[in-house]
Scaffold this active site. Structure first.
Site, PDB file in Angstrom:
ATOM      1  N   GLY A  54       0.818  -1.207   0.000  1.00  0.00           N
ATOM      2  CA  GLY A  54       0.000   0.000   0.000  1.00  0.00           C
ATOM      3  C   GLY A  54       0.846   1.249   0.000  1.00  0.00           C
ATOM      4  O   GLY A  54       1.982   1.248   0.468  1.00  0.00           O
ATOM      5  N   GLY A  55       0.289   2.297  -0.555  1.00  0.00           N
ATOM      6  CA  GLY A  55       0.988   3.578  -0.564  1.00  0.00           C
ATOM      7  C   GLY A  55       2.388   3.439  -1.127  1.00  0.00           C
ATOM      8  O   GLY A  55       2.583   2.959  -2.223  1.00  0.00           O
ATOM      9  N   GLU A  56       3.357   3.850  -0.331  1.00  0.00           N
ATOM     10  CA  GLU A  56       4.761   3.762  -0.726  1.00  0.00           C
ATOM     11  C   GLU A  56       5.464   2.649   0.039  1.00  0.00           C
ATOM     12  O   GLU A  56       6.661   2.719   0.270  1.00  0.00           O
ATOM     13  CB  GLU A  56       5.449   5.098  -0.465  1.00  0.00           C
ATOM     14  CG  GLU A  56       4.891   6.243  -1.287  1.00  0.00           C
ATOM     15  CD  GLU A  56       5.539   7.574  -0.946  1.00  0.00           C
ATOM     16  OE1 GLU A  56       6.361   7.645  -0.019  1.00  0.00           O
ATOM     17  OE2 GLU A  56       5.213   8.557  -1.623  1.00  0.00           O
ATOM     18  N   GLU A  57       4.728   1.620   0.447  1.00  0.00           N
ATOM     19  CA  GLU A  57       5.325   0.554   1.247  1.00  0.00           C
ATOM     20  C   GLU A  57       5.345  -0.775   0.511  1.00  0.00           C
ATOM     21  O   GLU A  57       4.376  -1.156  -0.147  1.00  0.00           O
ATOM     22  CB  GLU A  57       4.590   0.381   2.574  1.00  0.00           C
ATOM     23  CG  GLU A  57       4.830   1.533   3.517  1.00  0.00           C
ATOM     24  CD  GLU A  57       4.255   1.308   4.886  1.00  0.00           C
ATOM     25  OE1 GLU A  57       4.712   1.991   5.810  1.00  0.00           O
ATOM     26  OE2 GLU A  57       3.350   0.471   5.048  1.00  0.00           O
TER      27      GLU A  57
END
Length: 157
Positions: free
Chosen positions: A73-76
């Site tokens: 998710g996101g930048e992970e």
């Protein structure tokens, strides 16, 4: 048995896995694109899109065959290190961090340097009994790496 999961799109990892013990998680996040001040909001969004694709490819290339790489998710991103002791999991985090920082990404005519912060956790840590606990422990280590100045690996306490 774990199956290799890789996607440039986020996946729900904790709800899809059972934990063989011992297992190590390397949680990578907080992409830091250098020279952000030189970008408009539109070009920054494009930079991040390109960065996510290139980071995903670099992680996949730098991971061991036994590792599972996925975007959560996101930048992970999450790398599950099977058949690795604590030292090997930490070395994995360092190897992945260096692989991301080594070569700038190309966005249009510009090259951007990216760094990442890394959190490492293990099922051997106190209280880690399931996938969700493992992710939470790795997430705490990731935030410790961010607090310590980013572009580094932190091990769960």
């Amino acid at each position: 048995m774990w199956s290799a999961v890789f996607s440039a799109e986020p996946v729900s990892v904790a709800s899809r896995i059972s934990l063989p013990a011992p297992l190590r998680a390397v949680l990578l996040g907080a992409l830091d694109v250098r020279d952000r001040r030189h970008h408009s909001a539109t070009s920054m969004a494009e930079t991040l899109r390109v960065a996510m694709r290139q980071v995903a490819a670099k992680l996949r290339d730098a991971a061991r065959v036994a590792d599972t790489v996925c975007r959560i998710g996101g930048e992970e991103f999450l790398v599950i290190c099977r058949q690795a002791d604590n030292d090997a999991a930490q070395q994995c985090g360092e190897r992945l961090r260096r692989a991301i920082a080594r070569d700038p990404i190309a966005v249009g005519d510009a090259a951007q340097t990216i760094t990442i912060s890394v959190g490492v956790a293990t099922t051997l840590e106190g209280g880690v009994r399931d996938a969700q606990s493992l992710l939470e422990c790795a997430d705490r280590a990731l935030y410790a790496a961010k607090r310590e100045g980013r572009d580094r690996v932190a091990i769960a306490a």
